[in-house]
Write a protein that holds these residues in place. Structure first.
Motif, PDB file in Angstrom:
ATOM      1  N   ALA A 130       0.913  -1.311   0.079  1.00  0.00           N
ATOM      2  CA  ALA A 130       0.032   0.146   0.190  1.00  0.00           C
ATOM      3  C   ALA A 130       0.801   1.192  -0.017  1.00  0.00           C
ATOM      4  CB  ALA A 130      -0.830   0.053   1.151  1.00  0.00           C
ATOM      5  N   TYR A 192      -4.376  -1.722   1.115  1.00  0.00           N
ATOM      6  CA  TYR A 192      -4.623  -0.828   0.314  1.00  0.00           C
ATOM      7  C   TYR A 192      -4.642   0.528   0.956  1.00  0.00           C
ATOM      8  CZ  TYR A 192      -5.472   1.215  -4.691  1.00  0.00           C
ATOM      9  OH  TYR A 192      -5.293   2.037  -5.825  1.00  0.00           O
ATOM     10  N   SER A 193      -4.535   1.650   0.590  1.00  0.00           N
ATOM     11  CA  SER A 193      -4.643   2.812   1.454  1.00  0.00           C
ATOM     12  C   SER A 193      -5.327   3.871   0.634  1.00  0.00           C
ATOM     13  CB  SER A 193      -3.266   3.371   1.825  1.00  0.00           C
ATOM     14  OG  SER A 193      -2.486   3.693   0.758  1.00  0.00           O
ATOM     15  N   GLY A 194      -6.016   4.937   1.408  1.00  0.00           N
ATOM     16  CA  GLY A 194      -6.622   5.994   0.766  1.00  0.00           C
ATOM     17  C   GLY A 194      -7.550   6.427   2.151  1.00  0.00           C
ATOM     18  N   GLU A 222      -9.320  -1.432   9.241  1.00  0.00           N
ATOM     19  CA  GLU A 222      -8.337  -0.287   8.956  1.00  0.00           C
ATOM     20  C   GLU A 222      -7.770   0.198  10.159  1.00  0.00           C
ATOM     21  OE1 GLU A 222     -11.622   2.462   7.628  1.00  0.00           O
ATOM     22  OE2 GLU A 222     -12.103   2.992   9.820  1.00  0.00           O
ATOM     23  N   VAL A 239      -8.542  -5.689  -1.774  1.00  0.00           N
ATOM     24  CA  VAL A 239      -8.919  -4.411  -1.338  1.00  0.00           C
ATOM     25  C   VAL A 239      -8.154  -3.624  -2.254  1.00  0.00           C
ATOM     26  CG1 VAL A 239      -9.033  -2.654   0.373  1.00  0.00           C
ATOM     27  CG2 VAL A 239      -8.903  -4.891   0.988  1.00  0.00           C
ATOM     28  N   THR A 240      -8.694  -2.667  -3.162  1.00  0.00           N
ATOM     29  CA  THR A 240      -8.297  -1.800  -4.193  1.00  0.00           C
ATOM     30  C   THR A 240      -9.144  -0.680  -4.414  1.00  0.00           C
ATOM     31  OG1 THR A 240      -7.454  -2.173  -6.475  1.00  0.00           O
ATOM     32  CG2 THR A 240      -9.357  -2.991  -5.995  1.00  0.00           C
ATOM     33  N   GLY A 241      -8.677   0.096  -5.341  1.00  0.00           N
ATOM     34  CA  GLY A 241      -9.261   1.331  -5.901  1.00  0.00           C
ATOM     35  C   GLY A 241      -9.212   1.564  -7.342  1.00  0.00           C
ATOM     36  N   ASN A 248      -4.387   4.648  -5.554  1.00  0.00           N
ATOM     37  CA  ASN A 248      -5.237   5.759  -6.198  1.00  0.00           C
ATOM     38  C   ASN A 248      -4.452   7.074  -6.495  1.00  0.00           C
ATOM     39  OD1 ASN A 248      -7.221   4.204  -5.900  1.00  0.00           O
ATOM     40  ND2 ASN A 248      -8.108   5.030  -3.986  1.00  0.00           N
ATOM     41  N   ILE A 256     -12.285   3.404  -1.938  1.00  0.00           N
ATOM     42  CA  ILE A 256     -11.628   2.127  -2.049  1.00  0.00           C
ATOM     43  C   ILE A 256     -13.002   0.762  -1.915  1.00  0.00           C
ATOM     44  CG2 ILE A 256     -10.302   0.750  -0.183  1.00  0.00           C
ATOM     45  CD1 ILE A 256      -9.074   3.026   0.692  1.00  0.00           C
ATOM     46  N   TRP A 257     -12.384  -0.199  -2.553  1.00  0.00           N
ATOM     47  CA  TRP A 257     -13.372  -1.415  -2.722  1.00  0.00           C
ATOM     48  C   TRP A 257     -12.962  -2.745  -2.093  1.00  0.00           C
ATOM     49  CZ3 TRP A 257     -12.133   0.021  -8.304  1.00  0.00           C
ATOM     50  CH2 TRP A 257     -12.842   1.127  -8.699  1.00  0.00           C
TER      51      TRP A 257
END
Length: 788
Positions: A130, A192-194, A222, A239-241, A248, A256-257
């Motif tokens: 991430a 993933y991060s955001g 999270e 986990v992604t975007g 992202n 984020i999905w």
């Protein structure tokens, strides 16, 4: 057939012709990847710096293994990188600022120079990367499958441990098992991060291999840089975007999905403007279930160069909109169902490359009596699968089963989570509950995916009753939700969806060949396939040359150890499968199988093909539902004697000379025998699933005693026939199991006069898993179904 490898871009058309490579159904045997462990899966596939980079993984190697980092060029030459240190890697991220691909424990720069981060510095099974929350230009995060979290300097590769890996805790005897102390569950998957946080998922539970699929397992969580918070206690994977493996581009605002599941259905989570939203989607298959999480290896959402992203989840290829947000949630649509286990995929040139998990030495929990004590493959191996993207729409017809509630107690006026309402020709809802009074359910749709809900209809279900409803083509919307108008006990709202199955039926069965063909994926370093016949032994190499092999000892070993047990029974009504608990299940009949044919075998890791009366079925492992959640793949009518997986291909033995709609034949050099080779998902084209049979045929039955269950799911047109030879009218009640978990409800009761058979055609799109019959008086009855 010999075919040329593909061109990476139009500009490469000016280059010299590429060398000829043998491929069948998009699988190049020479690209197969091996290790010495119990499993050899493909953890990540990424185009970078003019090459395709691939890592394989072993099942549990936090300190490295003989798995490799592979570099593949545009001519499909495969190089094993000497920097390889193995392990169980499935992480990949492109770090824009340092111009590096991070894949597994490796950093690869734009000149294809590879550096490895040693496991002594970053212990564990790396599952995700991430972008850094505060210094993304210079640092990245790594996550392991057992809650090891690390901060890595992108240029120096210096590692700072943020949280210790659970494997390391066990080694130093600071923990009793490998589940980390931060979060419930284990077997980490996505990272993933955001929006000011890092999101991490896991999909398993320690000891879950011996627990039923409805066991609470896994979590989505999270981290804000200081504290961890559980978002949802369910099994989650990717986990992604919108930024995919690059991260992202607008981390503060991009969504984020996360994709996961429970025993009810697939779960899609969305983080939008700091708020989590949840949605539910149908499952195409149950081979991914299991509380341990092992059956679900890294489903993904990724960009494949089309207008929509590609999502893989629970055996379905999905179109996933790049703009998916809370107020723009329409557009998710099924493409096809598939059999293979896909760990990662990427667009490379004009084709899609899927990394698979094909052939494992160890069956882990996937043992069953119907397979007998057949020895496993001699060597674990997997391969890549090259497809043009349009091919994704040609595999199994989309089918979807799932619920918003299963035996749940409900509060009045509390809506369910949204469930997908689009993308299938046939849509049906089963409703049942255990309340002592009738319950009315309000159905609403979000027509445009904007979050605005409008009424669709109301359905009142009688006390402790059942009712089903089919939706008309004019009843459209992106999502549907249900609201009970009264408090309700033990409610189930189960959706059964299906596409139109336009496949033609297979031709009649050809004459069988001589029996005795046996297949085995060989051990050692040869990577070859063995074919044993009663008189000869053959070896097939990576160039698909099948030559006689003079090895009497090996030939005798195959004939002694590989024959299939005669474990299937049948009577006048149907085929009978007896599971490990001694329970009997009934399946349709077709052309009688030749003596000694293979009944069941793994063709992807922890997935079996089950073969009965000319039909192939997909059979989940027992801890994912087993025979109760079987589904038909095709009815081929062929006298197949044996089948196995090898170098990413499915191999069939015992077929006569004939034309088939997919795959290719390989003939032994002496011209005596032929093997069919193709991808497992070629089997969908062999013929529409069909058959005939039922729970009773001239069977003496006792009043109110249910028959054994008979398979109902996965077939198109269903014609039911009922008759009996007793005196006077007899009522016969037909019951269906909605979920495959033993949730039986009454479908309809038929009054049948002696000598006057009753016929009933199920409504188009009506599906449940199993059917059984109950006569309300003693008689000799026949209840059969024709699937066409």
């Amino acid at each position: 057939m010999l075919r040329r490898s593909f061109l990476l871009s139009p500009s490469l058309a000016l280059l010299a012709q590429t060398p000829v490579r043998r491929q069948i159904s998009g699988v190049y045997p020479h690209l197969a990847m091996f290790n010495s462990q119990h499993e050899c899966g493909t953890g990540a596939v990424v185009p970078w710096a003019g090459r395709l980079w691939v890592v394989t993984y072993s099942p549990h190697q936090p300190n490295g293994s003989d798995d490799r980092l592979y570099e593949i060029d545009e001519e499909l030459n495969q190089t094993i990188r000497p920097e390889s240190i193995g392990g169980t890697p499935a992480n990949r991220m492109i770090h824009r600022e340092s111009k590096q691909l991070f894949i597994g424990p490796y950093a690869i720069d734009s000149q294809r120079r590879v550096r490895a981060i040693p496991f002594s510095a970053m212990y564990g099974r790396p599952t995700g990367n991430a972008r850094h929350l505060t210094d993304p230009a210079n640092k990245i995060y790594f996550a392991s499958m057992e809650e090891g979290f690390y901060e890595v300097d992108a240029r120096t590769l210096a590692v700072r441990q943020l949280y210790e890996d659970g494997n390391a805790m066990v080694v130093r005897k600071a923990a009793k098992d490998i589940a980390g102390p931060l979060l419930p569950g284990y077997h980490g998957k996505g990272f993933y991060s955001g929006q000011g946080r890092v999101v991490y998922s896991n999909n398993g539970e320690i000891g879950g291999g011996n627990l039923p699929p409805d066991t609470p397992s896994g979590c989505l969580a999270e981290w804000d840089g200081k504290d961890w918070r559980v978002v949802r206690r369910n099994q989650f994977t990717d986990v992604t975007g919108p930024g995919g493996i690059d991260g992202n581009p607008n981390p503060a605002t991009d969504p984020i999905w996360a994709i996961g599941w429970d025993h009810r259905s697939v779960i899609l989570m969305l983080l939008d403007k700091g708020v989590w939203h949840s949605y539910r989607l149908p499952k195409a298959t149950h081979t991914y279930d299991g509380a341990h999480g092992w059956n679900t290896e890294w489903p993904r959402i990724r960009d494949i160069g089309e207008d929509e992203l590609l999502m893989t989840m629970h055996g379905m290829f999905w179109r996933f909109p790049k703009t998916f947000r809370a107020n723009r949630s329409a557009g998710i649509a099924p493409r096809s169902t598939y059999i293979r286990v896909v760990g990662d995929f990427a667009r490379w040139g004009n084709r899609l490359v899927l990394g698979c998990d094909d052939t494992a030495k160890n069956e882990f929990f996937n043992t069953r009596s119907v397979k007998g004590k057949i020895p496993g493959p001699g060597r674990s191996q997997s391969n890549l699968w090259f497809l043009y993207p349009a091919k994704l729409d040609t595999f199994g017809p989309p089918i979807g089963r799932g619920a918003v509630w299963v035996k749940d107690d409900l509060t009045a006026n509390q809506p369910s989570e949204p469930y997908l309402f689009s993308g299938f020709a046939h849509r049906l809802l089963h409703l049942t509950h255990q309340s002592a009074t009738p319950v009315t359910f309000r159905l609403e749709v979000d027509r445009a995916g904007s979050g605005a809900w409008t009424p669709l209809r109301q359905i009142t279900v009688p006390a402790r009753g059942y009712q089903y409803t089919s939706f008309l083509p004019t009843e459209t919307g992106a999502w549907i939700r249900l609201t009970p108008l009264h408090a309700c006990a033990g409610a189930t709202a189960f959706f059964q969806y299906a596409a139109v199955d336009s496949r033609p039926a297979a031709p009649p069965a050809p004459a069988p060949t001589a029996p005795g063909a046996l297949l085995w994926t060989r051990d050692g370093k040869t990577g070859t396939l063995l074919l044993s016949t009663p008189k000869a032994l053959y070896e097939v190499d990576a160039n698909l040359a099948a030559r006689p092999l003079a090895d009497a000892k090996l030939h005798a070993w195959m004939k002694e150890n590989l024959p299939t047990p005669a474990v299937l029974a049948e009577d006048a009504a149907s085929v009978i499968y007896v599971d490990e608990a001694g329970k009997r299940w009934r399946l349709p009949k077709g052309p009688a199988a030749p003596a000694g044919c293979r009944i069941a075998r793994e063709v992807s890791t922890e997935r079996d093909l089950f073969h009965s009366h000319g039909t192939f079925y997909e059979l989940p492992s027992n801890n994912a539902g087993g025979i109760a959640l079987v589904r038909p793949v095709c009815t081929h009518n062929l006298p197949i004697q044996d089948f196995c997986s090898w170098r990413g291909l499915t191999v069939l033995a015992g077929l006569p000379r004939m034309e088939l709609p997919a795959g290719e034949f390989v003939t032994t050099t002496d011209g005596e025998h032929r093997l069919w080779l193709g991808a497992s998902d070629d089997l969908w084209r062999f013929g529409k699933s069909k058959g005939e049979g039922g729970p009773w045929r001239d069977t003496p039955v006792q009043a109110n005693a249910p028959s054994e269950p008979y398979l109902l799911t996965g077939y198109d047109q269903k014609l039911l026939r009922l008759s009996h030879s007793g005196a006077g009218k007899v009522e016969i009640r037909i019951e269906v199991d909605l979920t495959g978990s033993g949730l039986w409800v009454p479908y309809q009761t038929f009054a049948v006069a002696p000598g006057q058979p009753v016929q009933h055609r199920f409504p188009p799109g009506y599906n449940a898993y199993w059917l059984r019959a109950v006569a309300l008086a003693d008689t000799v009855a026949t209840v059969t179904l024709t699937y066409s």
